[in-house]
Design a protein around this motif. Sequence first.
Motif, PDB file in Angstrom:
ATOM      1  N   SER A 222       0.821  -1.212   0.000  1.00  0.00           N
ATOM      2  CA  SER A 222       0.000   0.000   0.000  1.00  0.00           C
ATOM      3  C   SER A 222       0.852   1.257   0.000  1.00  0.00           C
ATOM      4  O   SER A 222       0.561   2.226  -0.704  1.00  0.00           O
ATOM      5  CB  SER A 222      -0.928   0.008   1.226  1.00  0.00           C
ATOM      6  N   VAL A 254      -6.794  -5.966  -3.966  1.00  0.00           N
ATOM      7  CA  VAL A 254      -7.834  -4.934  -3.995  1.00  0.00           C
ATOM      8  C   VAL A 254      -7.769  -4.083  -2.732  1.00  0.00           C
ATOM      9  O   VAL A 254      -7.855  -2.846  -2.777  1.00  0.00           O
ATOM     10  CB  VAL A 254      -9.228  -5.573  -4.152  1.00  0.00           C
ATOM     11  N   SER A 255      -7.596  -4.730  -1.606  1.00  0.00           N
ATOM     12  CA  SER A 255      -7.522  -4.019  -0.327  1.00  0.00           C
ATOM     13  C   SER A 255      -6.317  -3.088  -0.284  1.00  0.00           C
ATOM     14  O   SER A 255      -6.388  -1.973   0.247  1.00  0.00           O
ATOM     15  CB  SER A 255      -7.451  -5.031   0.825  1.00  0.00           C
ATOM     16  N   LEU A 258      -7.070   0.066  -2.168  1.00  0.00           N
ATOM     17  CA  LEU A 258      -7.951   0.930  -1.383  1.00  0.00           C
ATOM     18  C   LEU A 258      -7.161   1.659  -0.297  1.00  0.00           C
ATOM     19  O   LEU A 258      -7.338   2.864  -0.078  1.00  0.00           O
ATOM     20  CB  LEU A 258      -9.075   0.107  -0.752  1.00  0.00           C
ATOM     21  N   SER A 259      -6.257   0.940   0.361  1.00  0.00           N
ATOM     22  CA  SER A 259      -5.444   1.555   1.406  1.00  0.00           C
ATOM     23  C   SER A 259      -4.467   2.579   0.838  1.00  0.00           C
ATOM     24  O   SER A 259      -3.996   3.465   1.559  1.00  0.00           O
ATOM     25  CB  SER A 259      -4.653   0.476   2.172  1.00  0.00           C
ATOM     26  N   ARG A 263      -9.816   4.562  -5.399  1.00  0.00           N
ATOM     27  CA  ARG A 263     -11.234   4.307  -5.160  1.00  0.00           C
ATOM     28  C   ARG A 263     -11.700   3.169  -6.059  1.00  0.00           C
ATOM     29  O   ARG A 263     -11.211   3.002  -7.182  1.00  0.00           O
ATOM     30  CB  ARG A 263     -12.078   5.559  -5.400  1.00  0.00           C
ATOM     31  N   TYR A 264     -12.647   2.400  -5.549  1.00  0.00           N
ATOM     32  CA  TYR A 264     -13.236   1.321  -6.332  1.00  0.00           C
ATOM     33  C   TYR A 264     -14.238   1.947  -7.297  1.00  0.00           C
ATOM     34  O   TYR A 264     -15.193   2.603  -6.884  1.00  0.00           O
ATOM     35  CB  TYR A 264     -13.923   0.322  -5.402  1.00  0.00           C
ATOM     36  N   SER A 265     -14.019   1.763  -8.595  1.00  0.00           N
ATOM     37  CA  SER A 265     -14.857   2.411  -9.595  1.00  0.00           C
ATOM     38  C   SER A 265     -15.922   1.483 -10.174  1.00  0.00           C
ATOM     39  O   SER A 265     -17.075   1.874 -10.313  1.00  0.00           O
ATOM     40  CB  SER A 265     -13.983   2.951 -10.732  1.00  0.00           C
ATOM     41  N   MET A 278      -9.782   0.105 -10.257  1.00  0.00           N
ATOM     42  CA  MET A 278      -9.376   0.990  -9.172  1.00  0.00           C
ATOM     43  C   MET A 278      -8.806   2.276  -9.771  1.00  0.00           C
ATOM     44  O   MET A 278      -8.056   2.222 -10.745  1.00  0.00           O
ATOM     45  CB  MET A 278      -8.323   0.315  -8.292  1.00  0.00           C
ATOM     46  N   ARG A 280      -7.050   6.215  -8.925  1.00  0.00           N
ATOM     47  CA  ARG A 280      -6.537   7.287  -8.051  1.00  0.00           C
ATOM     48  C   ARG A 280      -6.575   8.572  -8.871  1.00  0.00           C
ATOM     49  O   ARG A 280      -5.846   8.723  -9.850  1.00  0.00           O
ATOM     50  CB  ARG A 280      -5.122   6.996  -7.560  1.00  0.00           C
ATOM     51  N   LEU A 288      -7.828  11.228  -0.262  1.00  0.00           N
ATOM     52  CA  LEU A 288      -7.876   9.773  -0.072  1.00  0.00           C
ATOM     53  C   LEU A 288      -6.499   9.238   0.311  1.00  0.00           C
ATOM     54  O   LEU A 288      -5.486   9.781  -0.100  1.00  0.00           O
ATOM     55  CB  LEU A 288      -8.336   9.084  -1.371  1.00  0.00           C
TER      56      LEU A 288
END
Length: 288
Positions: A222, A254-255, A258-259, A263-265, A278, A280, A288
Amino acid sequence: MPPTDASTEADTDPAARVAPGSGPDTGTRTHTGSDPGAATDCEDTLDLRLPDDLIALFARGTERPGDAAAEAGEPWGFADAGVGGVGDPWAGDSGAGGGDLLDRVGGWGPVTTGVGVFQLVPVRPDRDAPLVSRWMNDPAVAAFWELEGPESVVEKHLRPQVDGDGRSVPCLGVLDGVPMSYWEIYRADLDPLARHYPARPHDTGIHLLIGAVADRGRGLGSVLLRSVADHVLDKRPSCARVVAEPDLRNTPSVSAFLSAGFRYSAEVDLPDKRAALMVRDRALRDLL
């Protein structure tokens, strides 16, 4: 599209780091002047020759820490602040790394992260294929990247990118002088991925694999994803978004995105997987 990597784990402790790397995703992927108008009138020019000892002094002054590291058997040693300049061991060592389609990834230089000094170094198959192949043969990685097998499998994957037009640049991720991850920085708007989502000009994609098992699940993925995504936005002013498409089955990957401030689109059906798109955004990077 290439797969998505095996473990870009949801990183719970960004400060904890062992040695070389693990990471999130993978995707598929399927330039360059002089000034002709410079004045040529040189009637007042004197043809002077510098003394040999002065020339030698200048030559010694151009030696750089990165060159010394390479001579000492440390081919991934960081060069100094002049990354990308003459004498830089990483400048233009990959055809794709020197292309204009991604604003010369090979010359972006190092960035300081919360886990150390990190740099993207364009891959040279003759030097780097054995290392990348070893990572790809980890069963956890192979499940998503599908590049296991003899070294020739990885070479076949790298060569079209290295010899291509620069729309996809395979890189080693070098952290504090140690190659610990594999990255692909690519023009998502010029990639087959663009057929599956509303792409915008200069969208830039990221695929990441963290190499060493010991570096996975520690928050390292991350931290590096956020740093690299922001590095892309800093070095590519025309790019408004960094995107990724990890396999939906790869929950740690995926996690990690996010970290990292993505953002999940949407969910997208790609030829070889169902992926999480995903994103940014430059406009949201401070939120974020």
